[in-house]
Design an enzyme around this catalytic site. Structure first.
Site, PDB file in Angstrom:
ATOM      1  N   ARG A 165       0.857  -1.176   0.000  1.00 54.12           N
ATOM      2  CA  ARG A 165       0.000   0.000   0.000  1.00 54.12           C
ATOM      3  C   ARG A 165       0.895   1.228   0.000  1.00 54.12           C
ATOM      4  O   ARG A 165       2.024   1.183   0.500  1.00 54.12           O
ATOM      5  CB  ARG A 165      -0.894   0.018   1.241  1.00 54.12           C
ATOM      6  CG  ARG A 165      -1.803  -1.207   1.397  1.00 54.12           C
ATOM      7  CD  ARG A 165      -2.611  -1.101   2.683  1.00 54.12           C
ATOM      8  NE  ARG A 165      -3.533  -2.232   2.862  1.00 54.12           N
ATOM      9  CZ  ARG A 165      -3.289  -3.302   3.594  1.00 54.12           C
ATOM     10  NH1 ARG A 165      -2.122  -3.409   4.237  1.00 54.12           N
ATOM     11  NH2 ARG A 165      -4.177  -4.268   3.706  1.00 54.12           N
ATOM     12  N   TYR A 290      -9.673 -10.770  -6.543  1.00 55.75           N
ATOM     13  CA  TYR A 290      -8.672 -10.919  -7.597  1.00 55.75           C
ATOM     14  C   TYR A 290      -8.861 -12.207  -8.389  1.00 55.75           C
ATOM     15  O   TYR A 290      -8.366 -12.331  -9.502  1.00 55.75           O
ATOM     16  CB  TYR A 290      -7.260 -10.888  -6.999  1.00 55.75           C
ATOM     17  CG  TYR A 290      -6.918  -9.562  -6.375  1.00 55.75           C
ATOM     18  CD1 TYR A 290      -6.594  -8.456  -7.154  1.00 55.75           C
ATOM     19  CD2 TYR A 290      -6.932  -9.401  -4.993  1.00 55.75           C
ATOM     20  CE1 TYR A 290      -6.296  -7.232  -6.576  1.00 55.75           C
ATOM     21  CE2 TYR A 290      -6.639  -8.187  -4.408  1.00 55.75           C
ATOM     22  CZ  TYR A 290      -6.325  -7.109  -5.204  1.00 55.75           C
ATOM     23  OH  TYR A 290      -6.035  -5.895  -4.637  1.00 55.75           O
TER      24      TYR A 290
END
Length: 311
Positions: A165, A290
């Site tokens: 991140r 995903y």
């Protein structure tokens, strides 16, 4: 270029009691919840809009009921035509605020718990194609100072290699790297610690940058052109600048690198729970999104390989 810090100012016309609630909540989000700069900004901006509505309608913040909340969202929808995803985020902001007030014993119950979230269609994460990834990683800006060029190269390589991140990247310290530059200790959301692994290309780019950077100055790995700590906005500016000079149509963002990292691992056959650990997801459901992206690749393989797949 100087990038101002994200901050929501308390308007002068807010009554003192309202301003104090705002300050206390800001401290709670920043210190106790440890929210990132962008999440903090979004939550406080949403709260500011709600406070403005309450002032306009003469509603007591501590006596809000379900009808008041519904009136607020009806007002938002008619004035700004906001989609369900935006409404859902604003409702989440309010729910957190009133949870805070309940914890502080300023209200007897959280009125937002009785308001349901609007149903939204979950968007699939966007990622770079293999060609786009290579183009972004290989690009070199000859007009930049050598140390900044090597820094930018290391940033994109590390983002793709680790799936970090953006706030994890800017807070990563030299002491978090192992000696061989093959792994990095990361402090993620809710101060959860994990290790990520750095691939060979990223190791080389990082090593070249660190040789130029030296060990003086701040503890953080990535520094701005003045030698101070890079901010999340600084990273986004660097990536946006890279997109502009490359003439690339698709936006280059830290989160797209994260999506690409996860998708490429799953396409290569990685176990989803291993990907979950590498991404620092608290629950498997956050990682499972995903799989939908990876299934597109599986469909392509099936259509190209199975004798009866094509009509």
């Amino acid at each position: 270029m100087t990038l101002p810090a994200l901050e929501v100012q308390i308007p002068d016309h807010f009554p003192q009691a309202m301003a104090e609630l705002f300050r206390s909540y800001r401290t709670y989000l920043k210190i106790e919840k440890n929210y990132s700069e962008h999440t903090l900004f979004a939550y406080l901006r949403d709260l500011k809009f709600f406070f403005e509505f309450c002032l306009k309608e003469e509603i007591d913040i501590l006596s809000v009921d379900v009808l008041d909340v519904r009136a607020y969202f009806a007002d938002l929808k008619s004035a700004k035509k906001q989609d369900k995803r935006t409404q859902s985020r604003k409702l989440s902001s309010l729910r957190t605020f009133y949870k805070f007030l309940f914890r502080e014993e300023k209200i007897g119950a959280n009125p937002i718990l009785q308001v349901s979230f609007p149903k939204t269609k979950k968007k699939l994460p966007k990622n770079f194609t293999p060609i786009e990834t290579e183009d972004i990683l290989d690009y070199q800006d000859g007009d930049k100072a050598e140390v900044l060029g090597k820094r930018d190269k290391a940033i994109v390589e590390v983002l793709y290699s680790t799936g970090l991140r953006v706030f994890e990247l800017v807070n990563a310290k030299l002491s978090d790297l192992n000696h061989e530059l093959t792994s990095l200790k990361v402090m993620g959301k809710r101060r959860k610690e994990r290790f990520v692994f750095i691939g060979e290309e990223a190791q080389n780019a990082l090593r070249e940058y660190l040789e130029e950077r030296g060990t003086d100055g701040p503890e953080e790995i990535f520094l701005n052109q003045r030698g101070g700590k890079l901010t999340t906005r600084g990273i986004r500016y660097i990536l946006s600048e890279r997109r502009t000079v490359m003439g690339m149509e698709k936006a280059i963002t830290p989160h797209k690198f994260r999506h690409t990292f996860a998708t490429d691992l799953l396409n290569a056959g990685a176990d989803i729970r291993a990907v979950q650990e590498l991404l620092g997801h608290a629950s498997l459901s956050s990682t499972q999104v995903y799989l939908s992206v990876s299934r597109d690749r599986l469909k392509e393989v099936y259509r190209n390989a199975h004798p009866h797949a094509k009509k």
